[in-house]
Design a protein around this motif. Structure first.
Motif, PDB file in Angstrom:
ATOM      1  N   ALA A  28      63.187 159.703  71.670  1.00  0.00           N
ATOM      2  CA  ALA A  28      61.904 159.786  72.390  1.00  0.00           C
ATOM      3  C   ALA A  28      61.617 158.484  73.129  1.00  0.00           C
ATOM      4  O   ALA A  28      61.170 158.503  74.284  1.00  0.00           O
ATOM      5  N   PHE A  29      61.881 157.340  72.493  1.00  0.00           N
ATOM      6  CA  PHE A  29      61.647 156.060  73.153  1.00  0.00           C
ATOM      7  C   PHE A  29      62.575 155.891  74.352  1.00  0.00           C
ATOM      8  O   PHE A  29      62.162 155.390  75.390  1.00  0.00           O
ATOM      9  N   ALA A  30      63.835 156.300  74.210  1.00  0.00           N
ATOM     10  CA  ALA A  30      64.773 156.192  75.333  1.00  0.00           C
ATOM     11  C   ALA A  30      64.295 157.058  76.499  1.00  0.00           C
ATOM     12  O   ALA A  30      64.311 156.620  77.654  1.00  0.00           O
ATOM     13  N   ARG A  31      63.861 158.264  76.188  1.00  0.00           N
ATOM     14  CA  ARG A  31      63.374 159.156  77.245  1.00  0.00           C
ATOM     15  C   ARG A  31      62.127 158.583  77.909  1.00  0.00           C
ATOM     16  O   ARG A  31      61.982 158.603  79.126  1.00  0.00           O
ATOM     17  N   ALA A  32      61.214 158.041  77.101  1.00  0.00           N
ATOM     18  CA  ALA A  32      59.982 157.459  77.653  1.00  0.00           C
ATOM     19  C   ALA A  32      60.289 156.227  78.499  1.00  0.00           C
ATOM     20  O   ALA A  32      59.651 156.007  79.527  1.00  0.00           O
ATOM     21  N   GLU A  34      63.092 155.735  80.204  1.00  0.00           N
ATOM     22  CA  GLU A  34      63.662 156.266  81.446  1.00  0.00           C
ATOM     23  C   GLU A  34      62.570 156.748  82.387  1.00  0.00           C
ATOM     24  O   GLU A  34      62.654 156.548  83.594  1.00  0.00           O
ATOM     25  N   ARG A  35      61.559 157.390  81.834  1.00  0.00           N
ATOM     26  CA  ARG A  35      60.475 157.954  82.629  1.00  0.00           C
ATOM     27  C   ARG A  35      59.362 156.937  82.908  1.00  0.00           C
ATOM     28  O   ARG A  35      58.414 157.248  83.596  1.00  0.00           O
ATOM     29  N   ARG A  36      59.503 155.742  82.318  1.00  0.00           N
ATOM     30  CA  ARG A  36      58.478 154.700  82.433  1.00  0.00           C
ATOM     31  C   ARG A  36      57.111 155.254  82.005  1.00  0.00           C
ATOM     32  O   ARG A  36      56.095 155.036  82.646  1.00  0.00           O
ATOM     33  N   ASP A  37      57.134 155.935  80.874  1.00  0.00           N
ATOM     34  CA  ASP A  37      55.978 156.650  80.360  1.00  0.00           C
ATOM     35  C   ASP A  37      55.217 155.800  79.340  1.00  0.00           C
ATOM     36  O   ASP A  37      55.307 156.008  78.127  1.00  0.00           O
ATOM     37  N   VAL A  38      54.449 154.855  79.844  1.00  0.00           N
ATOM     38  CA  VAL A  38      53.682 153.946  78.984  1.00  0.00           C
ATOM     39  C   VAL A  38      52.682 154.728  78.143  1.00  0.00           C
ATOM     40  O   VAL A  38      52.444 154.401  76.980  1.00  0.00           O
ATOM     41  N   SER A  72      57.827 148.668  72.958  1.00  0.00           N
ATOM     42  CA  SER A  72      58.868 149.014  72.007  1.00  0.00           C
ATOM     43  C   SER A  72      59.036 147.901  70.968  1.00  0.00           C
ATOM     44  O   SER A  72      59.180 148.167  69.774  1.00  0.00           O
ATOM     45  N   ALA A  73      58.988 146.658  71.405  1.00  0.00           N
ATOM     46  CA  ALA A  73      59.081 145.528  70.472  1.00  0.00           C
ATOM     47  C   ALA A  73      57.884 145.511  69.535  1.00  0.00           C
ATOM     48  O   ALA A  73      58.015 145.221  68.340  1.00  0.00           O
ATOM     49  N   ASP A  96      57.685 166.875  69.984  1.00  0.00           N
ATOM     50  CA  ASP A  96      56.917 167.431  71.081  1.00  0.00           C
ATOM     51  C   ASP A  96      57.292 166.770  72.401  1.00  0.00           C
ATOM     52  O   ASP A  96      57.524 167.442  73.409  1.00  0.00           O
ATOM     53  N   TYR A  97      57.397 165.451  72.396  1.00  0.00           N
ATOM     54  CA  TYR A  97      57.748 164.724  73.611  1.00  0.00           C
ATOM     55  C   TYR A  97      59.142 165.111  74.099  1.00  0.00           C
ATOM     56  O   TYR A  97      59.346 165.362  75.298  1.00  0.00           O
TER      57      TYR A  97
END
Length: 101
Positions: A28-32, A34-38, A72-73, A96-97
């Motif tokens: 999910a973090f990798a996908r977010a 990639e999408r720059r989904d803050v 993320s950090a 869900d994400y």
């Protein structure tokens, strides 16, 4: 739950639910990222036991603030990957994400 296909990801709920919480988080973090989904990161951080430490951060997409890498950090710092009582809620958010994006 049954084998319900996701929208465009190729993974079913059952396939994602079989993964560990950490694997779901990584995906999910990798996908977010990639999408720059803050917005996704802030929604996750609000559900952590130490969420009050992140409350001062402004996750608005047009604000000047922490980057996705900093979020993320912060996640790693706040949790130490110990999901505690938030694990079921976080798993649901990750699944869900991943199914939506």
């Amino acid at each position: 739950m049954t084998e319900t296909p996701s929208s465009g990801t190729g993974h079913t709920f059952d396939q994602l639910d079989a993964l560990s919480t950490e694997e779901l988080r990584e995906r999910a973090f990798a996908r977010a990222r990639e999408r720059r989904d803050v917005r996704f990161f802030w929604s996750v951080l609000r559900h952590l036991p130490n969420a009050d430490e992140a409350a001062a951060l402004d996750g608005a997409p047009n604000s000047v603030g922490p980057t996705i890498d900093e979020a993320s950090a912060l996640w790693r710092e706040l949790t130490g990957h110990g999901y505690e009582e938030s694990a079921p809620l976080l798993r649901a958010a990750f699944i869900d994400y991943l199914m939506q994006h």
